[in-house]
Write a protein that holds these residues in place. Structure first.
Motif, PDB file in Angstrom:
ATOM      1  N   TYR A  31       0.848  -1.190   0.000  1.00 43.75           N
ATOM      2  CA  TYR A  31       0.000   0.000   0.000  1.00 43.75           C
ATOM      3  C   TYR A  31       0.881   1.237   0.000  1.00 43.75           C
ATOM      4  O   TYR A  31       1.868   1.296   0.726  1.00 43.75           O
ATOM      5  N   SER A  32       0.553   2.224  -0.814  1.00 48.53           N
ATOM      6  CA  SER A  32       1.252   3.510  -0.826  1.00 48.53           C
ATOM      7  C   SER A  32       0.304   4.580  -0.307  1.00 48.53           C
ATOM      8  O   SER A  32      -0.823   4.690  -0.792  1.00 48.53           O
ATOM      9  N   PHE A  33       0.768   5.372   0.660  1.00 51.12           N
ATOM     10  CA  PHE A  33      -0.061   6.442   1.210  1.00 51.12           C
ATOM     11  C   PHE A  33      -0.262   7.526   0.160  1.00 51.12           C
ATOM     12  O   PHE A  33       0.677   7.945  -0.505  1.00 51.12           O
ATOM     13  N   LYS A  41       5.007   7.015   0.921  1.00 52.97           N
ATOM     14  CA  LYS A  41       5.677   5.896   1.583  1.00 52.97           C
ATOM     15  C   LYS A  41       4.865   4.623   1.397  1.00 52.97           C
ATOM     16  O   LYS A  41       3.642   4.647   1.328  1.00 52.97           O
ATOM     17  N   ASP A  42       5.573   3.513   1.317  1.00 54.80           N
ATOM     18  CA  ASP A  42       4.933   2.208   1.159  1.00 54.80           C
ATOM     19  C   ASP A  42       4.850   1.489   2.503  1.00 54.80           C
ATOM     20  O   ASP A  42       5.714   1.653   3.359  1.00 54.80           O
ATOM     21  N   THR A  43       3.823   0.699   2.662  1.00 53.29           N
ATOM     22  CA  THR A  43       3.674  -0.144   3.848  1.00 53.29           C
ATOM     23  C   THR A  43       2.917  -1.395   3.423  1.00 53.29           C
ATOM     24  O   THR A  43       2.404  -1.479   2.309  1.00 53.29           O
ATOM     25  N   PHE A  44       2.841  -2.367   4.286  1.00 51.70           N
ATOM     26  CA  PHE A  44       2.122  -3.601   3.999  1.00 51.70           C
ATOM     27  C   PHE A  44       0.884  -3.700   4.868  1.00 51.70           C
ATOM     28  O   PHE A  44       0.897  -3.330   6.039  1.00 51.70           O
ATOM     29  N   VAL A  45      -0.191  -4.212   4.285  1.00 50.89           N
ATOM     30  CA  VAL A  45      -1.428  -4.478   5.017  1.00 50.89           C
ATOM     31  C   VAL A  45      -1.527  -5.996   5.139  1.00 50.89           C
ATOM     32  O   VAL A  45      -1.690  -6.691   4.131  1.00 50.89           O
ATOM     33  N   PRO A  46      -1.428  -6.537   6.357  1.00 50.43           N
ATOM     34  CA  PRO A  46      -1.464  -7.999   6.515  1.00 50.43           C
ATOM     35  C   PRO A  46      -2.889  -8.537   6.535  1.00 50.43           C
ATOM     36  O   PRO A  46      -3.849  -7.797   6.753  1.00 50.43           O
ATOM     37  N   ARG A  47      -3.007  -9.822   6.306  1.00 53.35           N
ATOM     38  CA  ARG A  47      -4.298 -10.483   6.488  1.00 53.35           C
ATOM     39  C   ARG A  47      -4.585 -10.549   7.983  1.00 53.35           C
ATOM     40  O   ARG A  47      -3.686 -10.731   8.786  1.00 53.35           O
ATOM     41  N   ILE A  48      -5.848 -10.368   8.349  1.00 53.93           N
ATOM     42  CA  ILE A  48      -6.237 -10.437   9.756  1.00 53.93           C
ATOM     43  C   ILE A  48      -7.432 -11.370   9.899  1.00 53.93           C
ATOM     44  O   ILE A  48      -8.088 -11.720   8.915  1.00 53.93           O
TER      45      ILE A  48
END
Length: 131
Positions: A31-33, A41-48
């Motif tokens: 995911y990019s904000f 900035k990039d980050t990861f969205v995990p499975r929940i």
């Protein structure tokens, strides 16, 4: 309960059973904000693990990405339509006469309206030179 029935359950607290995404791995989404202090900035969205037991006669548990399908349209395209929920993103002042009214009046209720703006108050700017 059959798998087809469980996959068809639609409640406000659970994402849809299936949503096709382009940029994801098996266990996370890249995911990019788009706005804010982390813009670019990039980050990861995990499975929940998602739970639902309020509106169902059984306890439902799914492990999935916490995302829902959403749509965006311009203020002009929204004219004449009504929506249950409206999110209004205004990075700058509205530029045409009446656009603020059109944008704010698309929701059916003021409780379902969310406004994100960079300024303290909404100003409907009209450039008289153009008229």
């Amino acid at each position: 309960m059959t798998t087809e029935f469980l996959n068809s359950v639609r409640t406000s607290s659970l994402p849809l059973h299936r949503l096709r995404l382009n940029s994801f791995k098996r266990k996370c989404i890249l995911y990019s904000f788009a706005i804010g202090s982390n813009k670019g900035k990039d980050t990861f969205v995990p499975r929940i693990t998602c739970y639902e037991d309020k509106n169902l006669p059984f306890h439902l548990k799914r492990t999935q990405f916490p995302v829902k399908l959403a749509f965006a349209i311009s203020i002009n395209k929204a004219q004449g339509q009504s929506f249950g929920r409206v999110g209004l993103y205004l990075p700058e002042d509205v530029f045409a006469h009446g656009q603020t009214y059109v944008a704010l009046s698309r929701g059916r209720s003021k409780n379902e309206l969310l406004i994100k703006s960079t300024s303290e108050r909404l100003i409907n700017v009209v450039y008289k030179e153009i008229l």
